[in-house]
Scaffold this active site. Structure first.
Site, PDB file in Angstrom:
ATOM      1  N   CYS A 278       4.648  24.163   3.653  1.00 40.71           N
ATOM      2  CA  CYS A 278       3.857  25.053   4.508  1.00 40.71           C
ATOM      3  C   CYS A 278       2.369  25.454   3.856  1.00 40.71           C
ATOM      4  O   CYS A 278       1.368  25.286   4.490  1.00 40.71           O
ATOM      5  CB  CYS A 278       4.467  26.159   4.832  1.00 40.71           C
ATOM      6  SG  CYS A 278       6.021  25.887   5.849  1.00 40.71           S
ATOM      7  N   PHE A 279       2.476  25.946   2.656  1.00 44.76           N
ATOM      8  CA  PHE A 279       1.422  26.804   2.162  1.00 44.76           C
ATOM      9  C   PHE A 279       0.026  25.807   2.187  1.00 44.76           C
ATOM     10  O   PHE A 279      -0.806  26.232   2.602  1.00 44.76           O
ATOM     11  CB  PHE A 279       1.780  27.326   0.864  1.00 44.76           C
ATOM     12  CG  PHE A 279       2.407  28.862   0.971  1.00 44.76           C
ATOM     13  CD1 PHE A 279       2.671  29.570   2.015  1.00 44.76           C
ATOM     14  CD2 PHE A 279       3.010  29.203  -0.270  1.00 44.76           C
ATOM     15  CE1 PHE A 279       3.317  30.595   2.146  1.00 44.76           C
ATOM     16  CE2 PHE A 279       3.548  30.568  -0.257  1.00 44.76           C
ATOM     17  CZ  PHE A 279       3.649  31.188   1.032  1.00 44.76           C
TER      18      PHE A 279
END
Length: 452
Positions: A278-279
């Site tokens: 995600c990040f």
């Protein structure tokens, strides 16, 4: 459709996607008493769910599924799932595209099938998109696919909400049941009311609920993760400075910073780069969106650039500690503890950089070895234990802060009479226990402090 909405655990829910988030979410709902139907195209995942086995690795998922009993089942049949539920959550992958955006291919295929199933339904049905998407997607392609295939306008026989979850792999179950807040982008008030009522029955901590339009909710999702990556990168910048400043220790600095209520201590560690599914991609996507809108996202771009350099910086440090023919042991290939996910893992990136220079590398991880093997072919070596990995190496790198690594025995490091180098990226070890046994290199700490 005015009035107070009241849901209870007899409400039936379908979940499209039984992956890292979908499977735990389905199990959490079922454990809370909801009737849940999971939908996936992976026959093995369907079989696992129907046999009561976790289809993915996540701490606590097996126990949760046992408590779910017959309330949780899985199928390939989209129409069956929609017809036998009142609410459908879409938790499907939105893969990153080359320029930084997200592909909606999986989501739109699901919306097509959900829309077709809705054609014959009389009762109102709520569709909730949870997958991360670019702003404009929910109001645009997603709603359009549902309307065209359902043969009706959103807000009439069906409603649509965008409600992404803010969870971390390894603590998904806790994060789902106890969110800091619930974010809802809604097509209409009634649909939002229904989703709020569901969350009130589901969550254990009575979180604040923030309701807004689709675009604001979509921006909020990307902005939150991008802010966290910026905070991580800021702490890592401080760590690099402290390494070069006599008497400096990043833990001392960040512990003081964290006392300010405007900053706080979460994600302010000062270690190595962030990774995961995600990040990195959300940060890139926000910058992509800004460029597309003719705006600037220089902070997001700088964060991405700095993070990409972290694995190269670590590889340079490792090579500086190697003598001719030296070998490296990497402890940890999961991008964080308590998960088997290796996407953008700093341990993997370090191994790739070292192997490119023909440096022998051995890796160990409690749960992520299988996934790491897919990314790292020979000559990478995988060990079955911490001890085996340490014995192989002249330089040992603790790349993931697993609890197991905190118990690394000085006796193991002292074997064969050779003085090893231990690069502790997370400062897990008590340096006093290893004094005189190894050359202990905690990142983020100056040489003067290390030698005290």
């Amino acid at each position: 459709m005015e009035g107070k909405i009241s849901l209870n655990c007899s409400q039936r829910i379908s979940i499209f996607g039984l992956g890292k988030l979908g499977a735990p979410f389905a199990a959490c709902l079922a454990a809370k008493g909801f009737e849940v139907i999971g939908v996936d195209i992976d026959d093995e995942k369907i079989r696992s769910v129907n046999e009561g086995r976790p289809p993915v690795f996540e701490p606590g998922l097996a126990e949760l599924m046992r408590s779910s009993g017959a309330r949780l089942r899985a199928t390939r049949n989209c129409e069956d799932a929609v017809w036998n539920s009142e609410v459908t959550f879409i938790l499907l992958p939105t893969p990153s595209e080359k320029e930084g955006g997200f592909s909606l291919s999986h989501v739109l295929l699901a919306c097509t099938r959900i829309g077709r199933a809705l054609q014959g339904k009389v009762a109102f049905h709520l569709v909730v998109l949870t997958s991360t998407v670019l702003p404009g997607s929910t109001e645009g392609e997603v709603k359009r696919a549902l309307e065209e295939n359902a043969g009706g306008a959103c807000g009439e026989r069906f409603g649509l909400c965008y409600s992404p979850e803010f969870v971390a792999l390894g603590s998904v179950i806790r994060d789902l049941l106890n969110p800091d807040f619930v974010l809802i982008g809604e097509s209409d008030r009634y649909s939002g009311d229904r989703l709020v009522a569901l969350y009130r029955d589901f969550c254990e901590n009575d979180p604040p609920v923030v309701r807004m339009g689709f675009a604001n909710a979509e921006v909020t999702k990307l902005a939150l993760n991008t802010f966290v990556t910026t905070k991580i990168t800021f702490a890592n910048m401080l760590a690099r400075m402290c390494e070069q400043l006599p008497g400096a220790d990043v833990d001392v600095v960040t512990s003081a910073l964290s006392l300010d209520s405007r900053i706080g201590g979460k994600y302010l560690k000062g270690a190595i780069g962030y990774g995961g599914p995600c990040f990195p991609r959300d940060n890139v996507a926000l910058a992509f969106l800004a460029r597309r809108l003719g705006a600037e996202a220089t902070l997001a771009e700088a964060t991405e650039h700095a993070n990409r350099r972290e694995s190269l910086r670590l590889a340079k440090l490792v090579k500086s500690k190697l003598s001719g023919g030296g070998k490296v042991g990497i402890l940890g290939v999961a991008y964080k503890p308590n998960t088997d996910v290796v996407e953008e893992s700093q341990g993997i990136l370090l191994a790739q950089a070292l192997l490119a220079d023909n440096i022998p590398v051995c890796l160990y991880d409690p749960v992520a070895t299988r996934n790491a093997r897919i990314l790292l072919a020979e000559p990478a070596v995988f060990s079955a234990s911490v001890e085996e990995c340490v014995q192989f190496a002249d330089v040992v790198v603790i790349a993931t802060p697993w609890e197991e690594f905190k118990r690394l025995s000085p006796a193991v490091l002292n074997r064969n009479g050779a003085r090893k180098v231990v690069i502790d990226c997370w400062r897990l070890l008590d340096r006093r226990l290893y004094d005189g046994i190894v050359e202990y290199v905690p990142v983020g700490v100056s040489t003067a402090v290390r030698n005290r």
